[in-house]
Write a protein that holds these residues in place. Structure first.
Motif, PDB file in Angstrom:
ATOM      1  N   UNK A   1       0.826  -1.204   0.000  1.00 20.70           N
ATOM      2  CA  UNK A   1       0.000   0.000   0.000  1.00 20.70           C
ATOM      3  C   UNK A   1       0.863   1.257   0.000  1.00 20.70           C
ATOM      4  N   UNK A   2       1.983   1.213   0.707  1.00 20.65           N
ATOM      5  CA  UNK A   2       2.886   2.368   0.723  1.00 20.65           C
ATOM      6  C   UNK A   2       3.443   2.635  -0.672  1.00 20.65           C
ATOM      7  N   UNK A   3       3.762   1.566  -1.411  1.00 21.19           N
ATOM      8  CA  UNK A   3       4.230   1.739  -2.792  1.00 21.19           C
ATOM      9  C   UNK A   3       3.184   2.482  -3.620  1.00 21.19           C
ATOM     10  N   UNK A   4       1.938   2.025  -3.499  1.00 22.46           N
ATOM     11  CA  UNK A   4       0.864   2.623  -4.289  1.00 22.46           C
ATOM     12  C   UNK A   4       0.663   4.089  -3.923  1.00 22.46           C
ATOM     13  N   UNK A   5       0.656   4.383  -2.635  1.00 26.01           N
ATOM     14  CA  UNK A   5       0.466   5.761  -2.193  1.00 26.01           C
ATOM     15  C   UNK A   5       1.618   6.646  -2.666  1.00 26.01           C
ATOM     16  N   UNK A   6       2.831   6.102  -2.641  1.00 23.62           N
ATOM     17  CA  UNK A   6       3.999   6.869  -3.096  1.00 23.62           C
ATOM     18  C   UNK A   6       3.881   7.189  -4.584  1.00 23.62           C
TER      19      UNK A   6
ATOM     20  N   UNK B   1       0.389   1.594   6.482  1.00 26.33           N
ATOM     21  CA  UNK B   1       1.272   1.924   5.359  1.00 26.33           C
ATOM     22  C   UNK B   1       1.858   3.321   5.514  1.00 26.33           C
ATOM     23  N   UNK B   2       1.002   4.274   5.844  1.00 29.93           N
ATOM     24  CA  UNK B   2       1.439   5.662   5.943  1.00 29.93           C
ATOM     25  C   UNK B   2       2.410   5.879   7.100  1.00 29.93           C
ATOM     26  N   UNK B   3       2.057   5.371   8.271  1.00 30.60           N
ATOM     27  CA  UNK B   3       2.863   5.619   9.466  1.00 30.60           C
ATOM     28  C   UNK B   3       4.153   4.805   9.480  1.00 30.60           C
ATOM     29  N   UNK B   4       4.044   3.508   9.180  1.00 23.72           N
ATOM     30  CA  UNK B   4       5.200   2.624   9.339  1.00 23.72           C
ATOM     31  C   UNK B   4       6.187   2.690   8.181  1.00 23.72           C
ATOM     32  N   UNK B   5       5.698   2.948   6.967  1.00 23.85           N
ATOM     33  CA  UNK B   5       6.574   2.825   5.805  1.00 23.85           C
ATOM     34  C   UNK B   5       6.788   4.122   5.039  1.00 23.85           C
TER      35      UNK B   5
ATOM     36  N   UNK C   1       1.616   9.997  -5.372  1.00 22.79           N
ATOM     37  CA  UNK C   1       1.997  11.357  -5.008  1.00 22.79           C
ATOM     38  C   UNK C   1       2.238  11.621  -3.544  1.00 22.79           C
ATOM     39  N   UNK C   2       1.919  10.673  -2.648  1.00 22.52           N
ATOM     40  CA  UNK C   2       2.192  10.858  -1.224  1.00 22.52           C
ATOM     41  C   UNK C   2       3.689  10.683  -0.981  1.00 22.52           C
ATOM     42  N   UNK C   3       4.274  11.537  -0.167  1.00 20.16           N
ATOM     43  CA  UNK C   3       5.709  11.490   0.092  1.00 20.16           C
ATOM     44  C   UNK C   3       5.990  11.326   1.591  1.00 20.16           C
ATOM     45  N   UNK C   4       7.154  10.737   1.922  1.00 15.53           N
ATOM     46  CA  UNK C   4       7.509  10.560   3.331  1.00 15.53           C
ATOM     47  C   UNK C   4       7.404  11.873   4.106  1.00 15.53           C
ATOM     48  N   UNK C   5       6.773  11.796   5.281  1.00 13.32           N
ATOM     49  CA  UNK C   5       6.624  12.967   6.134  1.00 13.32           C
ATOM     50  C   UNK C   5       5.388  13.794   5.864  1.00 13.32           C
TER      51      UNK C   5
ATOM     52  N   UNK D   1      -6.549   2.255  -9.390  1.00 21.04           N
ATOM     53  CA  UNK D   1      -5.895   1.212  -8.607  1.00 21.04           C
ATOM     54  C   UNK D   1      -6.884   0.085  -8.352  1.00 21.04           C
ATOM     55  N   UNK D   2      -6.367  -1.025  -7.813  1.00 21.40           N
ATOM     56  CA  UNK D   2      -7.240  -2.160  -7.508  1.00 21.40           C
ATOM     57  C   UNK D   2      -6.704  -2.927  -6.303  1.00 21.40           C
ATOM     58  N   UNK D   3      -7.607  -3.306  -5.422  1.00 23.04           N
ATOM     59  CA  UNK D   3      -7.270  -4.142  -4.279  1.00 23.04           C
ATOM     60  C   UNK D   3      -8.550  -4.629  -3.633  1.00 23.04           C
ATOM     61  N   UNK D   4      -8.427  -5.505  -2.643  1.00 18.82           N
ATOM     62  CA  UNK D   4      -9.608  -5.944  -1.908  1.00 18.82           C
ATOM     63  C   UNK D   4      -9.212  -6.410  -0.515  1.00 18.82           C
ATOM     64  N   UNK D   5     -10.233  -6.607   0.301  1.00 21.58           N
ATOM     65  CA  UNK D   5     -10.112  -6.825   1.741  1.00 21.58           C
ATOM     66  C   UNK D   5      -9.005  -7.794   2.150  1.00 21.58           C
ATOM     67  N   UNK D   6      -8.960  -8.973   1.551  1.00 18.25           N
ATOM     68  CA  UNK D   6      -8.063 -10.018   2.046  1.00 18.25           C
ATOM     69  C   UNK D   6      -6.588  -9.762   1.765  1.00 18.25           C
ATOM     70  N   UNK D   7      -6.274  -8.958   0.750  1.00 21.02           N
ATOM     71  CA  UNK D   7      -4.877  -8.870   0.306  1.00 21.02           C
ATOM     72  C   UNK D   7      -4.337  -7.445   0.202  1.00 21.02           C
ATOM     73  N   UNK D   8      -5.115  -6.445   0.543  1.00 23.26           N
ATOM     74  CA  UNK D   8      -4.725  -5.048   0.397  1.00 23.26           C
ATOM     75  C   UNK D   8      -4.591  -4.656  -1.084  1.00 23.26           C
ATOM     76  N   UNK D   9      -3.473  -4.045  -1.478  1.00 15.02           N
ATOM     77  CA  UNK D   9      -3.361  -3.444  -2.806  1.00 15.02           C
ATOM     78  C   UNK D   9      -2.727  -4.417  -3.793  1.00 15.02           C
ATOM     79  N   UNK D  10      -3.381  -4.633  -4.916  1.00 15.14           N
ATOM     80  CA  UNK D  10      -2.921  -5.587  -5.928  1.00 15.14           C
ATOM     81  C   UNK D  10      -2.205  -4.889  -7.079  1.00 15.14           C
ATOM     82  N   UNK D  11      -2.773  -3.787  -7.566  1.00 16.11           N
ATOM     83  CA  UNK D  11      -2.246  -3.157  -8.779  1.00 16.11           C
ATOM     84  C   UNK D  11      -2.588  -1.677  -8.804  1.00 16.11           C
ATOM     85  N   UNK D  12      -1.787  -0.916  -9.531  1.00 17.17           N
ATOM     86  CA  UNK D  12      -2.094   0.499  -9.690  1.00 17.17           C
ATOM     87  C   UNK D  12      -1.501   1.034 -10.981  1.00 17.17           C
TER      88      UNK D  12
END
Length: 462
Positions: free
Chosen positions: A146-151, A179-183, A154-158, A264-275
């Motif tokens: 999820x952190x990869x997808x958010x990055x 994802x946001x806090x830890x990675x 456009x989301x950046x560390x901090x 993007x695409x993902x679902x409950x059991x596995x989080x983020x699959x593709x973007x």
């Protein structure tokens, strides 16, 4: 290790985790650019290991034995087609037969002292909720995806990020938070939905703290834009948004907020699959974590590249509850493997195109509620909100789409007639149209309380 139990941070080797699933931004300089042979060799290695662990789970072992499949048969990626698939209905039957968790879990509540687990449930947008147990490895690896997808979006560390998803039994809000806090070391404002923190307050917080993203549904983000305008704020000029990780009407979101939106695409059991990457040539699949297949919605048979069918997902990153050839019944298609203009060789899939199990056969015509909604809303007099109902009237199935407008009441009849005519022309079947005022559909869609809006209800068996 504490006396008698293992704490979550002791449960995994974080260096091994980061070697297996590289976090951002390093990921986009390394594994994102691997060649096809390296990608598929690693997939096969992880697929075989995942199959061996899944074979220990009663749900899978029983189904595989009945189908004559064994993990030792996986000599190449093509051999995955030999394993039987399953659907959410099989999981529901498992829960009914073995309450409350079913027999498909690869982890145990009883063993939580030795192996920490978390329990989340699906949002029940397509039926009864599905419980899933996640090991600590599953949570951390899923958070990296999820952190990869958010990055990439456009989301950046901090950064400061508003998390307006529902903190509940559903995985979504917590997965984003982790994802946001830890990675990404982001500062997360945990507002939750509009029923927890008012929409006006959410706008105030996003503005005051200069949030770079507001995580929620595209529909609710558009509602926040409307609230912001009522407060005298311009969504484009008065906010610091740099990312729109929101699923919704791309054109409308970008026009309103002035920021690029990537699917993007993902679902409950596995989080983020593709973007999607900025090239917008399809959604890149995280192939260090998944093998994605497309099957015919009714027969389960293989569908050629480029042809729409049902997504059949196998995760190859978890240590707990497996998803091995899970026919999730979301409609999409696969692109042939080829290099994207961004440089990545990762396999790409098409965007989510609706639910296979939502299909309604209406007087001999296959109709998907999502398509009905999109066609109906193609009118400047309507808001981006709808709800579809299927019901039995007399001796035949009927369907009605409820759409939202701010137009004066004297215009309603003309608007409804135009929408009905457009649906008849595009779908070849008559569908009823009823108009509602803004907010009137919220009780049905659960827009401000559910993890994602509900858009369809089948009343034919009620």
């Amino acid at each position: 290790m504490a006396s008698g139990f293992t704490r979550p941070f002791e449960a995994i080797d974080h260096q091994a985790l980061m070697r297996a699933h590289v976090p951002p931004p390093e990921y986009f300089e390394t594994d994102w650019l691997l060649g096809p042979e390296e990608i598929e060799a690693r997939q096969l290695e992880r697929l075989r290991a995942r199959a061996r662990r899944a074979h220990d789970v009663p749900f899978f072992r029983s189904r595989w034995e009945q189908a004559g499949f064994h993990p030792d048969q996986l000599q190449c990626l093509e051999d995955l087609w030999r394993a039987p698939s399953y659907t959410v209905d099989d999981l529901r039957r498992s829960v009914e037969a073995h309450p409350p968790l079913g027999d498909y879990q690869g982890a145990s509540i009883d063993n939580a002292l030795e192996e920490p687990v978390r329990l989340f449930m699906s949002g029940a947008t397509t039926g009864a909720p599905r419980p899933t147990l996640y090991t600590q490895w599953d949570r951390e690896a899923g958070a990296i995806l999820m952190a990869r997808a958010l990055y990439l979006q456009g989301v950046r560390p901090g950064d400061v990020v508003v998390n307006a998803w529902a903190y509940s039994t559903h995985n979504g809000a917590f997965a984003f938070d982790e994802a946001l806090h830890k990675w990404l070391n982001c500062v997360v404002l945990t507002t939750g939905t509009g029923t927890v923190t008012s929409s006006r307050r959410q706008v105030e917080l996003a503005h005051q703290y200069q949030a770079t993203a507001i995580l929620t549904t595209g529909d609710y983000l558009m509602h926040l834009a409307s609230v912001a305008k009522d407060m005298g704020l311009d969504p484009k000029k008065d906010f610091n948004l740099k990312a729109l990780p929101n699923i919704g009407d791309r054109e409308l979101l970008e026009e309103t907020w002035g920021v690029a939106n990537y699917q993007s695409y993902g679902f409950h059991e596995v989080q983020w699959v593709a973007l999607e990457c900025p090239e917008r040539q399809g959604l890149h699949i995280f192939e260090d974590a998944f093998v994605v297949q497309i099957v015919h919605p009714e027969t389960g048979e293989r569908v050629p590249d480029g042809e729409q069918g049902s997504l059949c997902i196998t995760e190859i990153y978890k240590t707990g509850s497996p998803q091995f050839r899970y026919n999730i019944q979301d409609l999409s298609f696969l692109h042939p493997r080829e290099q994207c203009a961004c440089g990545s060789w990762l396999r790409r899939m098409g965007p989510f195109a609706g639910r296979a199990d939502n299909m309604v056969k209406l007087r001999g015509v296959n109709v998907w509620p999502e398509a009905v909604g999109e066609i109906a809303m193609d009118d400047s007099r309507l808001e981006r909100d709808y709800f579809v109902r299927a019901f039995r009237e007399g001796n035949r199935d009927e369907m009605v789409v409820h759409v939202v407008t701010r137009a004066d009441a004297e215009q309603h009849a003309a608007i409804a007639a135009d929408v009905a005519a457009r649906l008849k022309e595009r779908l070849g079947v008559r569908i009823g149209v009823e108009l509602a005022a803004p907010g009137e559909l919220d009780a049905w869609t659960e827009m401000h309380s559910a993890p994602k809006p509900k858009r369809f209800r089948d009343e034919r068996s009620t």
